[in-house]
Design a protein around this motif. Structure first.
Motif, PDB file in Angstrom:
ATOM      1  N   LYS A 525      -8.445 -53.117 -52.086  1.00  0.00           N
ATOM      2  CA  LYS A 525      -7.809 -50.933 -52.394  1.00  0.00           C
ATOM      3  C   LYS A 525      -6.671 -51.075 -52.506  1.00  0.00           C
ATOM      4  O   LYS A 525      -5.770 -51.465 -52.121  1.00  0.00           O
ATOM      5  N   THR A 556     -18.760 -58.817 -54.721  1.00  0.00           N
ATOM      6  CA  THR A 556     -19.232 -57.698 -56.357  1.00  0.00           C
ATOM      7  C   THR A 556     -19.627 -58.328 -57.984  1.00  0.00           C
ATOM      8  O   THR A 556     -20.000 -59.453 -58.242  1.00  0.00           O
ATOM      9  N   VAL A 560     -16.163 -55.164 -60.998  1.00  0.00           N
ATOM     10  CA  VAL A 560     -15.580 -54.239 -60.456  1.00  0.00           C
ATOM     11  C   VAL A 560     -14.747 -55.418 -59.914  1.00  0.00           C
ATOM     12  O   VAL A 560     -13.619 -55.097 -59.474  1.00  0.00           O
ATOM     13  N   GLY A 565     -14.769 -50.374 -58.681  1.00  0.00           N
ATOM     14  CA  GLY A 565     -16.012 -49.721 -58.690  1.00  0.00           C
ATOM     15  C   GLY A 565     -16.321 -49.115 -57.035  1.00  0.00           C
ATOM     16  O   GLY A 565     -15.375 -50.288 -56.001  1.00  0.00           O
ATOM     17  N   PHE A 566     -16.912 -49.261 -56.932  1.00  0.00           N
ATOM     18  CA  PHE A 566     -17.997 -49.200 -55.231  1.00  0.00           C
ATOM     19  C   PHE A 566     -18.474 -50.774 -55.022  1.00  0.00           C
ATOM     20  O   PHE A 566     -19.188 -51.063 -55.734  1.00  0.00           O
ATOM     21  N   HIS A 593     -14.511 -48.181 -52.102  1.00  0.00           N
ATOM     22  CA  HIS A 593     -14.384 -48.028 -53.694  1.00  0.00           C
ATOM     23  C   HIS A 593     -12.904 -48.773 -54.061  1.00  0.00           C
ATOM     24  O   HIS A 593     -12.115 -49.361 -53.110  1.00  0.00           O
ATOM     25  N   SER A 594     -12.811 -49.705 -54.642  1.00  0.00           N
ATOM     26  CA  SER A 594     -12.140 -50.766 -54.919  1.00  0.00           C
ATOM     27  C   SER A 594     -10.662 -51.036 -56.372  1.00  0.00           C
ATOM     28  O   SER A 594     -12.064 -50.023 -57.172  1.00  0.00           O
TER      29      SER A 594
END
Length: 753
Positions: A525, A556, A560, A565-566, A593-594
């Motif tokens: 994050k 994920t 991602v 991304g989400f 959201h990463s």
């Protein structure tokens, strides 16, 4: 001209001008040499002096709700009145006390009318007092709080008290303390310096009398506890809740329940139930139990059942029984470690716990609790407490004290002459600055990912390097503690960062490396970018430090994983729960959201740090296939990048999932291991037995010369390399791992798992 007070003396009417001036000079000098016992310390305590006719008395605050200055004829006094129930009505006066004043007598007149005390016994009319030091901080000191809840006409009162050593300012706070109704009048308030000796003698005599009275009462309670224990030694009367002499569905000795507690029945069996009404609510029962005088150690037994349980915002917000020892004065002496549970049970579970009784303890308080849990129901039954032989516990306590003493390692100053050479990556090789290939082999030194204080991390670092022959330490850390935002941190993370640095220095001074591991899960994050900016700035180009930028990505896509991304916030597996942030726990399936792993690489390199980086793949840092198929990271021109794999006894296809990148990058198995007791969070049949897995794994690592750091040099973090804090290796994992670090060769496996 200034009018000087005469203190009852006046010059002769026929004095010359010179004599009058001389008299006044002598009088002025006397004001600074009067003995402290004669000094009035409170100006305008009778409220009569006022600079303006309509203003408040000099030195006193102005009127406000419930506070005014009333008059009887020409006499003004302080008037407090409560306009509604449970209201706090207070005014405030601060008095600076001269340094030579050692004790004070406070006297005043008071009157109360229509006074009704509030919901608690101490909700009454009172004058509260508080000392403060030169810095404005509260000072501990024995102070009276003269109070009343009875109506009266004007009466005179006085109290005396000693000035504490660093007491500079006395705060006086006349108060209607949350009363139901009433008025409180005060007049002629005086503070006079007095001799402290009689007060101190009186306080000492009273304290001795109180202590003797409490000791006698405690002795009586201890004797009754021994008498009531009976032949079986049971100290908890009606601990199974079955005796109900009054037939009121209330077990004898336990009484009525508070909110969120109840007595339940299954068939003929009665038990206690605690139920969480809402997230974060404390539900606790309090039961004091007097102890026999000769009880030196205790064994507590109980049965419990836990259902629909979810841990609260902190790791210790769980279901637990707290144990608190009280002395003869009713004050806490110490606490025994709590009996905690955080997993739902399949029916009733029987437990037991032993602990020593501290010197001077008279009472043990049991406090079963749902400790600010998010939800859950805790059932308790068959509570039992008996005195036991303390010999084994005393021996264990002495052994622990010896280990604690041995674990006290002094930090060292950096000695760069002994530091290892800076690392760099060329193709599949990891090289030192002079171009020699190095094989990194070591252990994980755990605890700084779950406590900001650490658990023997300096001692473990020395044992790992000096005794186990590790040339690298993996040190799991996390951003919350690094920035001082963890529970109990008050220094902004300073002590935590210093402890991390002490590990780095200890290792570097012995020619070993430290791998700083951001021990987080799932996906990075934005706060992890800030973490790496700070860490990389601190350890920029340090020759003995490498960065594992994210512990165990999972759940994920590879897109991602690399670019961000989400990420859907699915329910966390059991081994991740202890590391989730409160925000993660509260998020449910909302997701987040990463920023992606590449953003962490960029954050490090933007500081100018060229340190070697380590990145783990998906499937909890096991699967590296995405790296081999187009999702490799750009290490941005530093000293290179290694990829991490975490290999445990349930992981299969080592060649396909891990070795798929071995022709392009160095690989480090930064977590690995197996114990005889398998992980509880997955079916046992998925996990290979340690007896066959460990030698096969070590042979595989040696066959391919993979870098590795065994998990974990901590007796409470599985899979454990050690049995306890004596650092004795576990036979199935620690023993072989220690021998491998020392150079013993293990056969290459015929069939890698």
């Amino acid at each position: 001209m200034i009018a000087l007070p005469t203190h009852g003396r006046r010059p002769p009417h026929n004095s010359s001008h010179e004599n009058r001036m001389l008299f006044r000079a002598i009088l002025l000098l006397s004001l600074f040499t009067l003995p402290a016992q004669a000094a009035e310390l409170l100006a305008n305590g009778d409220f009569q002096s006022a600079s303006t006719p309509d203003g408040p008395p000099d030195h006193w605050p102005g009127p406000k709700a419930g506070v005014s200055y009333a008059k009887d004829g020409d006499n003004r006094y302080l008037h407090l009145v409560s306009s509604k129930p449970d209201e706090m009505v207070m005014t405030y006066r601060q008095v600076r006390v001269p340094k030579d004043v050692k004790a004070i007598e406070m006297s005043w007149r008071q009157r109360t009318a229509d006074l009704k005390k509030g919901k608690q016994a101490w909700f009454d009319a009172r004058i509260m007092l508080q000392w403060k030091n030169a810095a404005g901080e509260k000072v501990a000191g024995k102070l009276p709080a003269p109070n009343t809840n009875k109506n009266s006409d004007w009466i005179e009162k006085k109290v005396s008290f000693v000035v504490p050593e660093d007491g500079l300012t006395l705060e006086i706070m006349p108060t209607l303390f949350r009363v139901e109704a009433g008025s409180f009048d005060i007049d002629d308030l005086k503070l006079m310096a007095v001799d402290p000796a009689p007060i101190e003698a009186g306080d000492k005599a009273k304290a001795e009398a109180d202590a003797a009275k409490k000791a006698a009462a405690a002795e009586k309670r201890q004797a009754n506890a021994a008498k009531n224990a009976g032949t079986d030694g049971e100290l908890i009367a009606n601990g199974n809740f079955q005796v109900d002499g009054k037939d009121k569905a209330l077990p004898d000795k336990w009484g009525a329940m508070k909110a969120d507690m109840s007595w339940e029945k299954e068939g003929e069996n009665r038990f206690l139930r605690l139920k969480s009404p809402e997230a974060g609510k404390m539900v606790m029962l309090y039961r004091p139990i007097d102890l026999p005088k000769d009880a030196k150690a205790l064994e507590f037994k109980w049965s419990y059942r836990l259902a629909d349980f979810k841990r609260g915002k902190e790791n210790y917000f769980d279901a637990r029984i707290l144990f608190q020892f009280l002395g003869a004065d009713g004050k806490k002496i110490s606490e025994a470690s709590p009996a905690a549970a955080s997993k739902n049970t399949d029916g009733w579970v029987d437990k037991s716990k032993q602990f020593l009784v501290p010197e001077g303890a008279v009472t043990l308080v049991l406090m079963p609790a749902l400790f600010q849990a998010a939800s859950g129901t805790l059932d308790l039954d068959n509570l039992s407490l008996k005195a036991v032989d303390p010999a084994v516990l005393i021996a264990a306590a002495e052994a622990k004290a010896a280990l604690d003493k041995a674990a006290q390692i002094d930090p060292e100053q950096p000695n760069p002459a002994k530091f290892p050479q800076e690392l760099r990556v060329e193709g599949t090789k990891t090289l030192t600055k002079d171009g020699k290939e190095i094989w990194l082999q070591g252990v994980n030194v755990d605890s700084l990912q779950w406590t900001h204080k650490g658990e023997r991390v300096l001692k473990s670092t020395l044992v790992a390097i000096d005794d186990w022959k590790a040339n690298i330490i993996r040190l799991p850390i996390q951003e919350t503690f690094w920035f001082g935002k963890g529970s109990g941190q008050t220094d902004g993370g300073k002590a935590y960062r210093e402890l991390v640095d002490n590990v780095v220095v200890l290792a570097a001074n012995r020619g070993a490396y430290t791998m700083l591991d951001l021990h987080r899960f799932r996906a990075p994050k934005r706060e992890h970018v800030e973490f790496w900016k700070d860490v990389a700035t601190k350890y920029k180009n340090h020759p003995a430090v490498v960065f594992e930028i994210f512990n165990e990505p999972h759940g994920t896509s590879w897109e991602v994983w690399r670019n961000g991304g989400f990420v859907e916030d699915k329910k966390a597996p059991a081994d991740e729960d202890n590391f989730l942030t409160p925000e993660e726990k509260a998020a449910g399936k909302k997701g987040f959201h990463s920023v992606g792993i590449q953003a962490l690489v960029n954050a490090v390199r933007e500081t100018g740090a060229k340190n070697v980086l380590i990145a783990g793949g998906l499937d909890w840092s096991y699967d590296l296939t995405g790296v081999a198929n187009g999702f490799a990271l750009d290490e941005k021109g530093g000293n290179g990048l290694m990829y991490a794999a975490h290999i445990y006894a349930q992981k299969k296809d080592w060649l396909g999932k891990v070795m798929c990148v071995a022709d392009k990058y160095p690989i480090i198995v930064s977590e690995c291991g197996a114990n005889t007791k398998k992980f509880a969070f997955m079916p046992a049949e998925y996990q290979e037995d340690a007896a066959t897995w460990v030698p096969r794994f070590l042979g595989f690592v040696q066959q391919h010369k993979l870098h590795w750091t065994g998990f974990s040099l901590h007796p409470g973090s599985a899979p454990m390399l050690i049995k306890d804090w004596t650092y004795e290796p576990t036979p199935e994992w620690g023993g072989p791992a220690k021998r491998a670090l020392a150079g013993e060769k293990f056969p290459a496996p015929d069939k890698p798992r």
